[in-house]
Design a protein around this motif. Structure first.
Motif, PDB file in Angstrom:
ATOM      1  N   SER A 198       0.833  -1.215   0.000  1.00 16.93           N
ATOM      2  CA  SER A 198       0.000   0.000   0.000  1.00 16.93           C
ATOM      3  C   SER A 198       0.862   1.256   0.000  1.00 16.93           C
ATOM      4  N   LEU A 199       1.945   1.251   0.764  1.00 16.04           N
ATOM      5  CA  LEU A 199       2.840   2.415   0.790  1.00 16.04           C
ATOM      6  C   LEU A 199       3.536   2.617  -0.560  1.00 16.04           C
ATOM      7  N   ILE A 200       3.978   1.517  -1.163  1.00 18.02           N
ATOM      8  CA  ILE A 200       4.610   1.599  -2.485  1.00 18.02           C
ATOM      9  C   ILE A 200       3.609   2.152  -3.492  1.00 18.02           C
ATOM     10  N   LEU A 201       2.395   1.631  -3.463  1.00 18.11           N
ATOM     11  CA  LEU A 201       1.370   2.085  -4.410  1.00 18.11           C
ATOM     12  C   LEU A 201       1.037   3.559  -4.199  1.00 18.11           C
ATOM     13  N   THR A 202       0.918   3.990  -2.951  1.00 17.69           N
ATOM     14  CA  THR A 202       0.624   5.401  -2.654  1.00 17.69           C
ATOM     15  C   THR A 202       1.735   6.308  -3.179  1.00 17.69           C
ATOM     16  N   THR A 203       2.973   5.896  -2.992  1.00 17.11           N
ATOM     17  CA  THR A 203       4.104   6.681  -3.492  1.00 17.11           C
ATOM     18  C   THR A 203       4.061   6.784  -5.010  1.00 17.11           C
ATOM     19  N   GLU A 247       9.060   7.452 -14.337  1.00 21.22           N
ATOM     20  CA  GLU A 247       8.077   6.575 -14.974  1.00 21.22           C
ATOM     21  C   GLU A 247       8.634   5.171 -15.169  1.00 21.22           C
ATOM     22  N   THR A 248       9.815   5.066 -15.738  1.00 19.69           N
ATOM     23  CA  THR A 248      10.393   3.738 -15.978  1.00 19.69           C
ATOM     24  C   THR A 248      10.721   3.033 -14.674  1.00 19.69           C
ATOM     25  N   ILE A 249      11.248   3.779 -13.715  1.00 22.54           N
ATOM     26  CA  ILE A 249      11.598   3.188 -12.425  1.00 22.54           C
ATOM     27  C   ILE A 249      10.338   2.730 -11.696  1.00 22.54           C
ATOM     28  N   SER A 250       9.314   3.570 -11.678  1.00 21.98           N
ATOM     29  CA  SER A 250       8.081   3.235 -10.958  1.00 21.98           C
ATOM     30  C   SER A 250       7.401   2.009 -11.538  1.00 21.98           C
ATOM     31  N   LEU A 251       7.259   1.969 -12.841  1.00 23.40           N
ATOM     32  CA  LEU A 251       6.594   0.824 -13.454  1.00 23.40           C
ATOM     33  C   LEU A 251       7.401  -0.466 -13.265  1.00 23.40           C
ATOM     34  N   SER A 252       8.721  -0.368 -13.374  1.00 22.55           N
ATOM     35  CA  SER A 252       9.557  -1.546 -13.142  1.00 22.55           C
ATOM     36  C   SER A 252       9.457  -2.003 -11.695  1.00 22.55           C
ATOM     37  N   TYR A 253       9.529  -1.051 -10.791  1.00 23.76           N
ATOM     38  CA  TYR A 253       9.473  -1.348  -9.364  1.00 23.76           C
ATOM     39  C   TYR A 253       8.139  -1.994  -9.001  1.00 23.76           C
ATOM     40  N   LEU A 288      -0.541  -1.719 -12.431  1.00 27.11           N
ATOM     41  CA  LEU A 288       0.271  -1.041 -13.439  1.00 27.11           C
ATOM     42  C   LEU A 288      -0.574  -0.134 -14.332  1.00 27.11           C
ATOM     43  N   VAL A 289      -1.717  -0.622 -14.772  1.00 22.70           N
ATOM     44  CA  VAL A 289      -2.575   0.167 -15.663  1.00 22.70           C
ATOM     45  C   VAL A 289      -3.187   1.351 -14.919  1.00 22.70           C
ATOM     46  N   GLU A 290      -3.756   1.086 -13.770  1.00 23.54           N
ATOM     47  CA  GLU A 290      -4.449   2.158 -13.042  1.00 23.54           C
ATOM     48  C   GLU A 290      -3.486   3.199 -12.482  1.00 23.54           C
ATOM     49  N   THR A 291      -2.315   2.774 -12.040  1.00 23.66           N
ATOM     50  CA  THR A 291      -1.340   3.738 -11.531  1.00 23.66           C
ATOM     51  C   THR A 291      -0.892   4.681 -12.636  1.00 23.66           C
ATOM     52  N   SER A 292      -0.604   4.150 -13.805  1.00 22.33           N
ATOM     53  CA  SER A 292      -0.166   5.034 -14.892  1.00 22.33           C
ATOM     54  C   SER A 292      -1.299   5.937 -15.382  1.00 22.33           C
ATOM     55  N   ASN A 293      -2.541   5.521 -15.215  1.00 25.14           N
ATOM     56  CA  ASN A 293      -3.674   6.360 -15.620  1.00 25.14           C
ATOM     57  C   ASN A 293      -3.931   7.520 -14.667  1.00 25.14           C
ATOM     58  N   VAL A 294      -3.302   7.504 -13.507  1.00 21.37           N
ATOM     59  CA  VAL A 294      -3.441   8.628 -12.576  1.00 21.37           C
ATOM     60  C   VAL A 294      -2.945   9.919 -13.229  1.00 21.37           C
ATOM     61  N   ALA A 295      -1.960   9.823 -14.118  1.00 16.44           N
ATOM     62  CA  ALA A 295      -1.476  11.008 -14.831  1.00 16.44           C
ATOM     63  C   ALA A 295      -2.600  11.628 -15.652  1.00 16.44           C
ATOM     64  N   ASN A 296      -3.455  10.818 -16.256  1.00 21.24           N
ATOM     65  CA  ASN A 296      -4.583  11.342 -17.030  1.00 21.24           C
ATOM     66  C   ASN A 296      -5.588  12.043 -16.126  1.00 21.24           C
TER      67      ASN A 296
END
Length: 180
Positions: free
Chosen positions: A24-29, A127-133, A147-155
């Motif tokens: 949860s902490l990783i996802l929040t970050t 972006e690359t580090i976060s998605l890999s991590y 992975l999909v929903e986290t990257s969609n937060v930018a939208n």
């Protein structure tokens, strides 16, 4: 053979562990950094409306955004694969923060171009580090959705920024055309 068994045990633990507080902490970050990424993505076109930016700088300001992002993707992604993600993640946060602070404080168009590039460069690496991590640490059961929903937060962030600027523009328009 022993090393392969160790790796397989680690991989199995990562893929099939139950969601926990650390996840949860990783996802929040990561959600936070992708939200900031959306803010920075929307800043370059909005900067072109600032009164002290000459119109002939518009293309350069707008081009500095994707060029910084792609440069950060390639260069910082490569470096993170060689030297580790955690240390480089802190560098990306610093670069992004420095770029955003400079955008807020500087009125020189040349330095604003450099600041937008720097902020996007940091976020490109992030972006690359976060998605890999995330793909390495999130349980397999949740990995695809995360992975999909986290990257969609930018939208989502871009929509929020557009709404804020639309509201501010409407308010300013009303104050100019209908003063008290």
């Amino acid at each position: 053979m022993y090393e392969d068994a160790g790796y397989n045990d680690i991989r199995k633990n990562l893929d099939y562990h139950h969601w926990n507080k650390q996840d949860s902490l990783i996802l929040t970050t990561m959600i936070s950094t992708f939200f900031i990424w959306g803010v920075v993505l929307s800043i370059a076109p909005l900067i072109t409306t600032w009164p002290f930016i000459p119109k002939y700088f518009d293309e350069y300001i707008i081009l500095s955004s994707p060029s910084g992002l792609l440069s950060g993707n390639f260069l910082l992604g490569y470096i993170s694969d060689r030297y580790g993600r955690k240390k480089l993640f802190l560098l990306t946060v610093f670069l992004t923060s420095a770029g955003l602070l400079a955008i807020a404080l500087i009125k020189n168009p040349y330095l604003i171009i450099l600041s937008v590039f720097t902020a996007e460069f940091g976020l490109g690496g992030d972006e690359t580090i976060s998605l890999s991590y995330l793909s390495e640490l999130i349980p397999l059961k949740y990995r695809g959705a995360v992975l999909v929903e986290t990257s969609n937060v930018a939208n989502v962030s871009i929509v929020v920024m557009a709404a804020i600027f639309f509201y501010l523009y409407q308010t300013l328009f009303m104050l100019i055309n209908y003063p008290f």
